[in-house]
Design a protein around this motif. Sequence first.
Motif, PDB file in Angstrom:
ATOM      1  N   ASN A 296     -11.791   4.313   4.833  1.00  0.00           N
ATOM      2  CA  ASN A 296     -12.465   3.907   3.604  1.00  0.00           C
ATOM      3  C   ASN A 296     -12.575   2.405   3.447  1.00  0.00           C
ATOM      4  O   ASN A 296     -13.393   1.923   2.653  1.00  0.00           O
ATOM      5  CB  ASN A 296     -11.730   4.486   2.393  1.00  0.00           C
ATOM      6  CG  ASN A 296     -12.065   5.950   2.179  1.00  0.00           C
ATOM      7  OD1 ASN A 296     -13.223   6.312   2.046  1.00  0.00           O
ATOM      8  ND2 ASN A 296     -11.045   6.788   2.188  1.00  0.00           N
TER       9      ASN A 296
ATOM     10  N   LYS B 150      -5.280  10.320   5.610  1.00  0.00           N
ATOM     11  CA  LYS B 150      -5.243   9.964   7.025  1.00  0.00           C
ATOM     12  C   LYS B 150      -6.403  10.618   7.767  1.00  0.00           C
ATOM     13  O   LYS B 150      -6.688  11.803   7.594  1.00  0.00           O
ATOM     14  CB  LYS B 150      -3.920  10.395   7.650  1.00  0.00           C
ATOM     15  CG  LYS B 150      -3.741   9.929   9.092  1.00  0.00           C
ATOM     16  CD  LYS B 150      -2.354  10.232   9.608  1.00  0.00           C
ATOM     17  CE  LYS B 150      -2.198   9.834  11.072  1.00  0.00           C
ATOM     18  NZ  LYS B 150      -2.441   8.412  11.296  1.00  0.00           N
TER      19      LYS B 150
ATOM     20  N   ILE C 109       0.853  -1.196   0.000  1.00  0.00           N
ATOM     21  CA  ILE C 109       0.000   0.000   0.000  1.00  0.00           C
ATOM     22  C   ILE C 109       0.887   1.244   0.000  1.00  0.00           C
ATOM     23  O   ILE C 109       1.745   1.402   0.871  1.00  0.00           O
ATOM     24  CB  ILE C 109      -0.934  -0.022   1.217  1.00  0.00           C
ATOM     25  CG1 ILE C 109      -1.898  -1.212   1.098  1.00  0.00           C
ATOM     26  CG2 ILE C 109      -1.698   1.288   1.348  1.00  0.00           C
ATOM     27  CD1 ILE C 109      -2.773  -1.431   2.312  1.00  0.00           C
TER      28      ILE C 109
ATOM     29  N   ILE D 227      -1.941   7.236   1.715  1.00  0.00           N
ATOM     30  CA  ILE D 227      -2.803   6.135   2.137  1.00  0.00           C
ATOM     31  C   ILE D 227      -2.189   5.523   3.391  1.00  0.00           C
ATOM     32  O   ILE D 227      -1.000   5.195   3.407  1.00  0.00           O
ATOM     33  CB  ILE D 227      -2.932   5.082   1.021  1.00  0.00           C
ATOM     34  CG1 ILE D 227      -3.437   5.735  -0.268  1.00  0.00           C
ATOM     35  CG2 ILE D 227      -3.878   3.971   1.448  1.00  0.00           C
ATOM     36  CD1 ILE D 227      -3.450   4.805  -1.463  1.00  0.00           C
ATOM     37  N   HIS D 228      -2.970   5.362   4.432  1.00  0.00           N
ATOM     38  CA  HIS D 228      -2.483   4.868   5.713  1.00  0.00           C
ATOM     39  C   HIS D 228      -3.160   3.549   6.051  1.00  0.00           C
ATOM     40  O   HIS D 228      -4.359   3.380   5.813  1.00  0.00           O
ATOM     41  CB  HIS D 228      -2.729   5.906   6.815  1.00  0.00           C
ATOM     42  CG  HIS D 228      -1.994   7.189   6.615  1.00  0.00           C
ATOM     43  ND1 HIS D 228      -0.876   7.525   7.348  1.00  0.00           N
ATOM     44  CD2 HIS D 228      -2.201   8.211   5.749  1.00  0.00           C
ATOM     45  CE1 HIS D 228      -0.428   8.711   6.946  1.00  0.00           C
ATOM     46  NE2 HIS D 228      -1.223   9.144   5.978  1.00  0.00           N
TER      47      HIS D 228
ATOM     48  N   ARG E 174       2.065   4.303   0.981  1.00  0.00           N
ATOM     49  CA  ARG E 174       1.902   5.341   2.005  1.00  0.00           C
ATOM     50  C   ARG E 174       2.360   6.703   1.493  1.00  0.00           C
ATOM     51  O   ARG E 174       1.902   7.742   1.980  1.00  0.00           O
ATOM     52  CB  ARG E 174       2.686   4.948   3.253  1.00  0.00           C
ATOM     53  CG  ARG E 174       2.113   3.719   3.975  1.00  0.00           C
ATOM     54  CD  ARG E 174       3.099   3.182   5.009  1.00  0.00           C
ATOM     55  NE  ARG E 174       2.550   2.103   5.819  1.00  0.00           N
ATOM     56  CZ  ARG E 174       2.478   0.835   5.426  1.00  0.00           C
ATOM     57  NH1 ARG E 174       2.901   0.493   4.212  1.00  0.00           N
ATOM     58  NH2 ARG E 174       1.987  -0.091   6.231  1.00  0.00           N
TER      59      ARG E 174
ATOM     60  N   ILE F 267      -7.859   0.917   6.388  1.00  0.00           N
ATOM     61  CA  ILE F 267      -7.138   1.712   5.403  1.00  0.00           C
ATOM     62  C   ILE F 267      -7.802   3.073   5.317  1.00  0.00           C
ATOM     63  O   ILE F 267      -9.017   3.177   5.105  1.00  0.00           O
ATOM     64  CB  ILE F 267      -7.114   1.018   4.028  1.00  0.00           C
ATOM     65  CG1 ILE F 267      -6.345  -0.302   4.138  1.00  0.00           C
ATOM     66  CG2 ILE F 267      -6.470   1.921   2.970  1.00  0.00           C
ATOM     67  CD1 ILE F 267      -6.320  -1.123   2.869  1.00  0.00           C
ATOM     68  N   GLU F 268      -7.001   4.108   5.525  1.00  0.00           N
ATOM     69  CA  GLU F 268      -7.477   5.485   5.476  1.00  0.00           C
ATOM     70  C   GLU F 268      -6.868   6.195   4.267  1.00  0.00           C
ATOM     71  O   GLU F 268      -5.692   6.023   3.958  1.00  0.00           O
ATOM     72  CB  GLU F 268      -7.080   6.248   6.739  1.00  0.00           C
ATOM     73  CG  GLU F 268      -7.647   5.671   8.021  1.00  0.00           C
ATOM     74  CD  GLU F 268      -7.157   6.423   9.246  1.00  0.00           C
ATOM     75  OE1 GLU F 268      -7.852   6.395  10.267  1.00  0.00           O
ATOM     76  OE2 GLU F 268      -6.060   7.034   9.181  1.00  0.00           O
ATOM     77  N   GLU F 269      -7.701   6.974   3.582  1.00  0.00           N
ATOM     78  CA  GLU F 269      -7.221   7.781   2.459  1.00  0.00           C
ATOM     79  C   GLU F 269      -8.087   9.024   2.352  1.00  0.00           C
ATOM     80  O   GLU F 269      -9.262   8.931   1.983  1.00  0.00           O
ATOM     81  CB  GLU F 269      -7.291   6.991   1.145  1.00  0.00           C
ATOM     82  CG  GLU F 269      -6.754   7.754  -0.053  1.00  0.00           C
ATOM     83  CD  GLU F 269      -6.887   7.004  -1.363  1.00  0.00           C
ATOM     84  OE1 GLU F 269      -6.472   7.561  -2.392  1.00  0.00           O
ATOM     85  OE2 GLU F 269      -7.424   5.868  -1.362  1.00  0.00           O
TER      86      GLU F 269
ATOM     87  N   THR G 202     -12.432   1.258  -6.556  1.00  0.00           N
ATOM     88  CA  THR G 202     -11.435   1.712  -5.602  1.00  0.00           C
ATOM     89  C   THR G 202     -12.155   2.571  -4.557  1.00  0.00           C
ATOM     90  O   THR G 202     -13.296   2.986  -4.759  1.00  0.00           O
ATOM     91  CB  THR G 202     -10.334   2.529  -6.292  1.00  0.00           C
ATOM     92  OG1 THR G 202     -10.940   3.647  -6.960  1.00  0.00           O
ATOM     93  CG2 THR G 202      -9.605   1.695  -7.324  1.00  0.00           C
TER      94      THR G 202
ATOM     95  N   TRP H 248      -2.994  -2.257  -5.430  1.00  0.00           N
ATOM     96  CA  TRP H 248      -1.700  -2.063  -4.795  1.00  0.00           C
ATOM     97  C   TRP H 248      -0.750  -3.248  -4.872  1.00  0.00           C
ATOM     98  O   TRP H 248       0.470  -3.071  -4.753  1.00  0.00           O
ATOM     99  CB  TRP H 248      -1.918  -1.715  -3.311  1.00  0.00           C
ATOM    100  CG  TRP H 248      -2.825  -0.553  -3.101  1.00  0.00           C
ATOM    101  CD1 TRP H 248      -2.744   0.676  -3.709  1.00  0.00           C
ATOM    102  CD2 TRP H 248      -3.956  -0.494  -2.233  1.00  0.00           C
ATOM    103  NE1 TRP H 248      -3.755   1.492  -3.281  1.00  0.00           N
ATOM    104  CE2 TRP H 248      -4.524   0.797  -2.369  1.00  0.00           C
ATOM    105  CE3 TRP H 248      -4.550  -1.395  -1.354  1.00  0.00           C
ATOM    106  CZ2 TRP H 248      -5.652   1.202  -1.654  1.00  0.00           C
ATOM    107  CZ3 TRP H 248      -5.669  -0.993  -0.657  1.00  0.00           C
ATOM    108  CH2 TRP H 248      -6.204   0.292  -0.799  1.00  0.00           C
TER     109      TRP H 248
END
Length: 347
Positions: free
Chosen positions: A60, A56, A29, A35-36, A31, A52-54, A183, A95
């Motif tokens: 999502n 931060k 992924i 994307i966290h 970063r 998964i955060e997008e 996505t 990814w």
Amino acid sequence: MTIVDANMHWLPDTLFTDEDLREKMMGCIPRQNGIHVRMEQIQGKNLRQIIIEEPKGYVNINYAEGQYNIDSQLEDMDKAGVDKAVFRIPVWQEWLDLEASKRVNDGLAEYCARSDRFTALAVAPPWGDKATLREVERCLNELGFKGVQMACKYGDIYLDNEAFFPYFEFLNDMNVPVVVHHTPLPVDYGSILDFNNQRRQYGRCIVQATAVGRELFSGLFDRFPNLRLSHSMLGGGFFAFADMLVPAPKHTYGDAVDRFDTGKSNLREQLRKNIFFDISGPPQWGKKQLECAVEVIGEDNILYGASYPIRKDWFFDGVPTIQGLDISDVAKEKILGGNALKLFDIA
């Protein structure tokens, strides 16, 4: 009638116990793109989740522990009235590098070998280099997979970009169906971040509908006429825009400027031949919307799918939702299984 769920999610059930596998998949992924990813305990439960955060601070994706167990999946399929499942991984297609893809493909092949009710789709980086194509050939010819899976965009580029042409040339020549998963967000997402369903539901629709439109208008199917792409979430509700984006022939009244000319006369034919749509959770759409989708898109191009295990009501109430539509019995049979059996060549 054989009922096929063409959108069932699969992840290795060892993802939460095999640290090497988890680190390999999470390490793919990007970063550096904001994307966290993290793993944490689910509050009030003896289970973990990968979040998964997008960007931060904006969740999502959630992958919960214990949702990809074969016994529970088969039990749920029986309860839902689903005979066969076509498996894909949820969202991670965007990814994974080649080595992680190989691990996923091997695990999925082993999983599907445990039941004749399962069908698999290969995942690989979509750049068409020799090593990647060898992996896809291995999945198709040795592991018995029935197609490939892709994301509807990779980073900031959609599938009409020439970067994908080597891969599409291979798939076009092989006449292999492609499942295109959504996505988490479209490329430009700033205006929909603050509200959960605007971000997590509508955002997925924006990115899928954008992808479908770009594929049609770019001439992708002129270049690759055998390419068949099946988009999740009904292509982001593309049926609602199909007549607007692919208008009828010019009227007789006359306009000063032909504002909406596409410059292409074969879009309707390509929409029929090259693009398919899976429902991705029938109860979430509503009866009238699904009936409209069948009327506009056509009964031959819609596949049943419930996005298991995202929401159990989508899965357990999914088949009755289709059976309750005011469409013909022939259309119901095609949507619930016939179209998927044909697209993926499932016996």
